[in-house]
Motif scaffolding. Sequence first.
Motif, short mmCIF file in Angstrom:
data_model
loop_
_atom_site.label_atom_id
_atom_site.label_comp_id
_atom_site.label_asym_id
_atom_site.label_seq_id
_atom_site.Cartn_x
_atom_site.Cartn_y
_atom_site.Cartn_z
N SER A 2 0.83 -1.19 0.00
CA SER A 2 0.00 0.00 0.00
C SER A 2 0.87 1.26 0.00
N ILE A 3 0.28 2.33 -0.49
CA ILE A 3 0.91 3.64 -0.42
C ILE A 3 -0.19 4.62 0.01
N PHE A 4 0.02 5.28 1.14
CA PHE A 4 -1.03 6.17 1.65
C PHE A 4 -0.40 7.26 2.50
N ILE A 5 -1.20 8.28 2.77
CA ILE A 5 -0.80 9.38 3.65
C ILE A 5 -1.70 9.34 4.88
N LYS A 6 -1.11 9.27 6.05
CA LYS A 6 -1.87 9.29 7.31
C LYS A 6 -1.34 10.42 8.17
N ASN A 7 -2.24 11.33 8.52
CA ASN A 7 -1.87 12.49 9.34
C ASN A 7 -0.66 13.22 8.77
N ASN A 212 -4.90 13.09 4.66
CA ASN A 212 -5.16 11.66 4.90
C ASN A 212 -5.73 11.11 3.60
N LEU A 213 -4.90 10.38 2.85
CA LEU A 213 -5.30 9.93 1.52
C LEU A 213 -4.77 8.53 1.24
N ASP A 214 -5.60 7.71 0.61
CA ASP A 214 -5.14 6.44 0.04
C ASP A 214 -4.72 6.74 -1.39
N LEU A 215 -3.44 6.65 -1.67
CA LEU A 215 -2.92 7.07 -2.97
C LEU A 215 -3.07 6.02 -4.05
N LEU A 216 -3.60 4.84 -3.69
CA LEU A 216 -3.80 3.78 -4.68
C LEU A 216 -5.27 3.48 -4.94
N ALA A 217 -6.17 4.08 -4.17
CA ALA A 217 -7.59 3.73 -4.26
C ALA A 217 -8.21 4.21 -5.57
N ASP A 218 -8.18 5.49 -5.80
CA ASP A 218 -8.80 6.08 -6.99
C ASP A 218 -8.00 7.30 -7.41
N GLU A 219 -8.23 7.73 -8.64
CA GLU A 219 -7.63 8.99 -9.09
C GLU A 219 -8.15 10.11 -8.22
N LEU A 220 -7.26 10.95 -7.73
CA LEU A 220 -7.63 11.98 -6.77
C LEU A 220 -8.27 13.18 -7.46
N GLU A 221 -9.14 13.85 -6.71
CA GLU A 221 -9.78 15.06 -7.21
C GLU A 221 -8.77 16.21 -7.19
N SER A 222 -9.05 17.24 -7.99
CA SER A 222 -8.11 18.36 -8.11
C SER A 222 -7.90 19.06 -6.77
N TRP A 223 -8.94 19.13 -5.94
CA TRP A 223 -8.78 19.80 -4.65
C TRP A 223 -7.90 18.99 -3.71
N ALA A 239 12.46 2.49 -13.29
CA ALA A 239 13.40 1.51 -13.83
C ALA A 239 14.25 0.93 -12.71
N GLY A 240 14.67 -0.31 -12.90
CA GLY A 240 15.55 -0.94 -11.94
C GLY A 240 14.81 -1.57 -10.77
N ASN A 241 15.54 -1.93 -9.74
CA ASN A 241 14.98 -2.60 -8.57
C ASN A 241 14.50 -1.56 -7.57
N LEU A 242 13.18 -1.50 -7.39
CA LEU A 242 12.56 -0.55 -6.49
C LEU A 242 12.19 -1.22 -5.17
N GLY A 243 12.13 -0.42 -4.11
CA GLY A 243 11.61 -0.92 -2.85
C GLY A 243 10.11 -1.10 -2.92
N MET A 244 9.42 -0.14 -3.52
CA MET A 244 7.97 -0.24 -3.68
C MET A 244 7.66 -1.12 -4.89
N ALA A 245 6.47 -1.68 -4.91
CA ALA A 245 6.05 -2.51 -6.03
C ALA A 245 5.95 -1.66 -7.28
N HIS A 246 6.50 -2.16 -8.40
CA HIS A 246 6.54 -1.40 -9.64
C HIS A 246 5.12 -1.02 -10.09
N GLU A 247 4.19 -1.95 -10.01
CA GLU A 247 2.82 -1.69 -10.44
C GLU A 247 2.17 -0.61 -9.57
N GLU A 248 2.45 -0.66 -8.26
CA GLU A 248 1.87 0.35 -7.38
C GLU A 248 2.48 1.72 -7.63
#
Length: 317
Positions: A2-7, A212-223, A239-248
């Motif tokens: 997951s990739i998200f913003i909390k507080n 507070n946002l889930d950055l993988l759930a849906d395309e975010l609104e402009s606001w 490119a290359g070996n990432l810590g995060m999942a490439h698809e995410e």
Amino acid sequence: MSIFIKNGVLHVSGAQNKLRGKGQELPSFLPDYTMLDIETTGLSPYRDHVTELGGVKVRNNEIVAQYSNLVTYPGSNKVPAFITKLNGITEQQLLDEGVPVRQAMPEFRDFIGDDVIIGYNVNFDLNFLYDLTKKFKLDELNNDYVDVLRLARVYYPRQRNRLLDCIQRAGIAQIEQHHGLADSIDTKKVYDDFREHFTAELLQQAKDKVKNLDLLADELESWQLGFRNPINNKKIVFAGNLGMAHEEAMQLVNNLGGQAQTEVTPDTDYLIMGDHDFFDKNNAARLKAEEFNHAGSKIKRWSEKFFLNMLDEWARS
């Protein structure tokens, strides 16, 4: 995964160790804290360095201790001309009056202690200070903090909100000193002025501005994206070996208003490379980007660590 913003804090599965482990923003009015401000040779903690450390320790809303030192380094202590014009600090002044950073930074870290940190646009200061605490193996600077700029944006909506603007509006001073201790004291005065005039509704508005946002759930609104989003309208390749999942990582870009590309093209804006791959001169994606840049493209190449910390800055803004 997951990739998200909390507080206001970015969380990235598989790559959290690449982010500065700074504390959490707490919009509030506190009686006890350390107010700080630093001067630097520029805006980037990767390229530039601190020239002055300043701060005041506050107990029951009163200043009980101060810290102020110019800082020198074993190598170059050059100060750009535009910085000298801004704050008057020169290379010769640093050499004559400065304290070695190896001495000053442990002193300043001890001065801060476990206090909540308060400052104006304080994330700028925290980035430099966090990196210095890591460099000298000091206690991690993970203190929670209050950003007075966040309060100013709520109190003075749709207005320019530099520290100078706030101290002039409040009748504190007509000029900003651009020195660590003096600006710390002026910022405390602005903070005290807000403490006196803020309503519960205004403080709640400031708290609601912390993301507070889930950055993988849906395309975010402009606001939700805001005008500081560094990915919006950018074409990005991983490119290359990432810590995060490439698809995410690709989904993250698309949700933040950018366009994730599967390969480098002449109109690519950013090439994000795994931290180890970043130094591989024979990497195919790097070679392709260099080829296009020689032909006139302007592709910027960043490490995953740099990219994620840039995104964390947006999360905290």
